[in-house]
Design a protein around this motif. Structure first.
Motif, PDB file in Angstrom:
ATOM      1  N   GLU A  98       0.810  -1.107   0.110  1.00  0.00           N
ATOM      2  CA  GLU A  98       0.059   0.070   0.018  1.00  0.00           C
ATOM      3  C   GLU A  98       0.819   1.440   0.007  1.00  0.00           C
ATOM      4  O   GLU A  98       0.617   2.255  -0.618  1.00  0.00           O
ATOM      5  N   ALA A  99       1.895   1.174   0.612  1.00  0.00           N
ATOM      6  CA  ALA A  99       3.031   2.391   0.547  1.00  0.00           C
ATOM      7  C   ALA A  99       3.456   2.591  -0.624  1.00  0.00           C
ATOM      8  O   ALA A  99       3.631   3.763  -1.031  1.00  0.00           O
ATOM      9  N   VAL A 100       3.784   1.607  -1.499  1.00  0.00           N
ATOM     10  CA  VAL A 100       4.539   1.401  -2.674  1.00  0.00           C
ATOM     11  C   VAL A 100       3.427   2.200  -3.513  1.00  0.00           C
ATOM     12  O   VAL A 100       3.707   3.187  -4.477  1.00  0.00           O
ATOM     13  N   GLU A 101       2.007   1.999  -3.433  1.00  0.00           N
ATOM     14  CA  GLU A 101       1.191   2.547  -4.435  1.00  0.00           C
ATOM     15  C   GLU A 101       0.749   3.965  -3.995  1.00  0.00           C
ATOM     16  O   GLU A 101       0.829   4.793  -4.800  1.00  0.00           O
ATOM     17  N   ARG A 102       0.832   4.378  -2.462  1.00  0.00           N
ATOM     18  CA  ARG A 102       0.598   5.466  -2.382  1.00  0.00           C
ATOM     19  C   ARG A 102       1.549   6.647  -2.845  1.00  0.00           C
ATOM     20  O   ARG A 102       1.403   7.802  -3.349  1.00  0.00           O
ATOM     21  N   LEU A 103       3.048   5.908  -2.646  1.00  0.00           N
ATOM     22  CA  LEU A 103       3.955   7.037  -3.077  1.00  0.00           C
ATOM     23  C   LEU A 103       4.492   7.062  -4.503  1.00  0.00           C
ATOM     24  O   LEU A 103       5.244   7.762  -4.875  1.00  0.00           O
ATOM     25  N   GLY A 104       4.024   5.860  -5.150  1.00  0.00           N
ATOM     26  CA  GLY A 104       4.314   5.762  -6.668  1.00  0.00           C
ATOM     27  C   GLY A 104       5.773   5.339  -6.791  1.00  0.00           C
ATOM     28  O   GLY A 104       6.493   5.693  -7.561  1.00  0.00           O
ATOM     29  N   TYR A 105       6.184   4.612  -5.749  1.00  0.00           N
ATOM     30  CA  TYR A 105       7.755   4.350  -5.802  1.00  0.00           C
ATOM     31  C   TYR A 105       7.877   3.167  -6.782  1.00  0.00           C
ATOM     32  O   TYR A 105       7.035   2.364  -7.083  1.00  0.00           O
ATOM     33  N   TYR A 119      -2.864   5.559 -18.317  1.00  0.00           N
ATOM     34  CA  TYR A 119      -3.797   4.650 -18.879  1.00  0.00           C
ATOM     35  C   TYR A 119      -4.203   4.864 -20.261  1.00  0.00           C
ATOM     36  O   TYR A 119      -4.190   5.957 -20.460  1.00  0.00           O
ATOM     37  N   VAL A 120      -4.604   3.875 -20.945  1.00  0.00           N
ATOM     38  CA  VAL A 120      -5.322   3.982 -22.089  1.00  0.00           C
ATOM     39  C   VAL A 120      -6.798   3.332 -21.967  1.00  0.00           C
ATOM     40  O   VAL A 120      -6.553   2.144 -21.321  1.00  0.00           O
ATOM     41  N   THR A 168      -8.153   2.650  -8.501  1.00  0.00           N
ATOM     42  CA  THR A 168      -7.430   3.288  -7.204  1.00  0.00           C
ATOM     43  C   THR A 168      -6.588   4.487  -7.688  1.00  0.00           C
ATOM     44  O   THR A 168      -6.740   4.819  -9.146  1.00  0.00           O
ATOM     45  N   ASP A 169      -5.908   5.276  -6.584  1.00  0.00           N
ATOM     46  CA  ASP A 169      -5.459   6.524  -7.364  1.00  0.00           C
ATOM     47  C   ASP A 169      -3.794   6.103  -7.521  1.00  0.00           C
ATOM     48  O   ASP A 169      -3.157   6.856  -7.461  1.00  0.00           O
ATOM     49  N   ALA A 214      -6.261  -4.639 -14.601  1.00  0.00           N
ATOM     50  CA  ALA A 214      -6.048  -4.666 -13.104  1.00  0.00           C
ATOM     51  C   ALA A 214      -7.487  -4.440 -12.392  1.00  0.00           C
ATOM     52  O   ALA A 214      -8.046  -3.304 -12.585  1.00  0.00           O
ATOM     53  N   ARG A 215      -7.523  -5.287 -11.422  1.00  0.00           N
ATOM     54  CA  ARG A 215      -8.724  -4.826 -10.630  1.00  0.00           C
ATOM     55  C   ARG A 215      -8.543  -4.021  -9.270  1.00  0.00           C
ATOM     56  O   ARG A 215      -7.452  -3.945  -8.904  1.00  0.00           O
ATOM     57  N   GLN A 216      -9.523  -3.744  -8.592  1.00  0.00           N
ATOM     58  CA  GLN A 216      -9.316  -2.588  -7.412  1.00  0.00           C
ATOM     59  C   GLN A 216      -8.361  -3.418  -6.439  1.00  0.00           C
ATOM     60  O   GLN A 216      -7.572  -2.652  -5.921  1.00  0.00           O
ATOM     61  N   ASP A 217      -8.473  -4.649  -6.318  1.00  0.00           N
ATOM     62  CA  ASP A 217      -7.577  -5.120  -5.148  1.00  0.00           C
ATOM     63  C   ASP A 217      -6.331  -5.964  -5.687  1.00  0.00           C
ATOM     64  O   ASP A 217      -5.471  -6.518  -5.095  1.00  0.00           O
TER      65      ASP A 217
END
Length: 344
Positions: free
Chosen positions: A52-59, A171-172, A165-166, A140-143
């Motif tokens: 989740e941290a990776v996703e939030r930070l865009g790492y 995306y296309v 998700t954010d 890709a699905r939400q989870d």
């Protein structure tokens, strides 16, 4: 779940590092590193926090200095579906053909299928192999742990389909919402007043947007949709079962929009079994314009999405990212078109 109490670990807005990920996740850098390297020596809770941290930070995990020179220029298409769905649904064949057509014998196209959670780990391990130029993440699905793919690849990643998700990835997509609206408007103009829908998965952007388009058009026409919404998984059997449920709940329905052509074919079978004539008693519209739409009887009215062009556009956009083009407009949306045939 991460909370605001974790603080903002990267106030200067610099490119996030492993230390930022570890701080936001509330774990040590060593634990964060083990998660991103696919180690089994990490608890499930810590793994979820790090992802989740990776996703939030865009790492993005940085490769070695020799990565570019070692790259073969291959492109990986990560299909977020199991092999049964991929081989049964003509959407994937058309999409992959569009990708291959655009590559025109250039870069190699590597296909990975991640229908089960454990397959995400295998895919991430492959992506860490430092031999790719870019990654296409399809459906890709939400989870789904999209952040894991992003971090593991360390190269440009482009999504096929709007994310729910954010996650900070470009995306296309196709105009799923507008296509569904056009279908409902057509049914209403033809005199249908009890219009049902067989919606797609609620954790997938296409499913969410096609249902939203149906709701918008129904509200625009002043239609009551109580009892007129059922869900399927885009597959034919789910469309058949959903149509049977709709008929049991609302035997007065006179039209149905299915969020995929395979589900529309399932709906046609359920209507035949129930003794309902199409389109006399119930009009049916699908979504895709797959080849079967013209072969089935009655021929299927459907929303055409340009699947091959979608695949080709994915390759063009990814190549631009690989070449270093800055992301100015995160999403590219292709037009859809209602194709009117015999079923509605």
């Amino acid at each position: 779940m991460l909370t605001a109490a974790a603080g903002t670990p990267n106030p200067a807005n610099r490119a996030p590092t492993l230390a930022h990920v570890a701080k936001l996740a509330g774990v040590s850098p060593a634990t964060a590193s083990r998660v991103l390297s696919g180690s089994a020596r990490v608890s499930r809770a810590a793994r979820l926090q790090v992802e989740e941290a990776v996703e939030r930070l865009g790492y993005v995990r940085r490769g070695s200095a020799t990565r570019t020179s070692a790259s073969t220029g291959a492109i990986a298409a990560v299909l977020c579906a199991d092999s049964t769905r991929v081989f049964a649904d003509p959407f994937y064949a058309a999409l992959l053909w569009g990708m291959r057509r655009e590559l025109d014998g250039g870069a190699q196209l590597v296909i990975l299928m991640v229908g089960k959670h454990r397959e995400w780990r295998v895919a991430a391990d492959y992506l860490r192999g430092e031999h790719l130029a870019g990654v296409l993440l399809v459906g890709a699905r939400q989870d789904d742990p999209t952040a894991l793919v992003h971090a593991a690849a360390g190269v440009p990643v482009l999504l096929a389909g709007r994310p729910l998700t954010d996650v900070p990835l470009p995306y296309v997509d196709v105009d799923n919402r507008g296509g569904a609206q056009a279908a409902v408007r057509h049914l209403f103009a033809a005199g249908r007043r009890t219009i049902a829908t067989i919606a797609g998965p609620a954790d997938l952007g296409a499913g969410v947007d096609r249902l939203a388009g149906y709701r918008l058009a129904a509200a625009e026409a002043g239609l009551n949709v109580t009892g007129l919404i059922a869900h399927g998984d885009f597959g034919r059997p789910s469309g058949e079962h959903a149509m049977a449920r709709l008929l049991a709940r609302r035997p007065d329905l006179d039209a149905v929009l299915a969020a995929s052509d395979p589900m529309a074919l399932g709906a046609l079978e359920a209507l035949r079994r129930a003794g309902r004539r199409v389109p006399d008693d119930v009009a049916v519209i699908g979504f895709d314009d797959a080849p079967i739409a013209q072969r089935v009887r009655p021929r299927l009215t459907t929303v055409r999405q340009p699947v091959e062009d979608f695949g080709a556009r994915l390759i063009r956009e990814l190549r631009a990212l690989i070449a270093g083009r800055p992301i100015t407009d995160r999403g590219v949306v292709l037009k859809t078109k209602l194709i009117v045939r015999d079923s509605a």
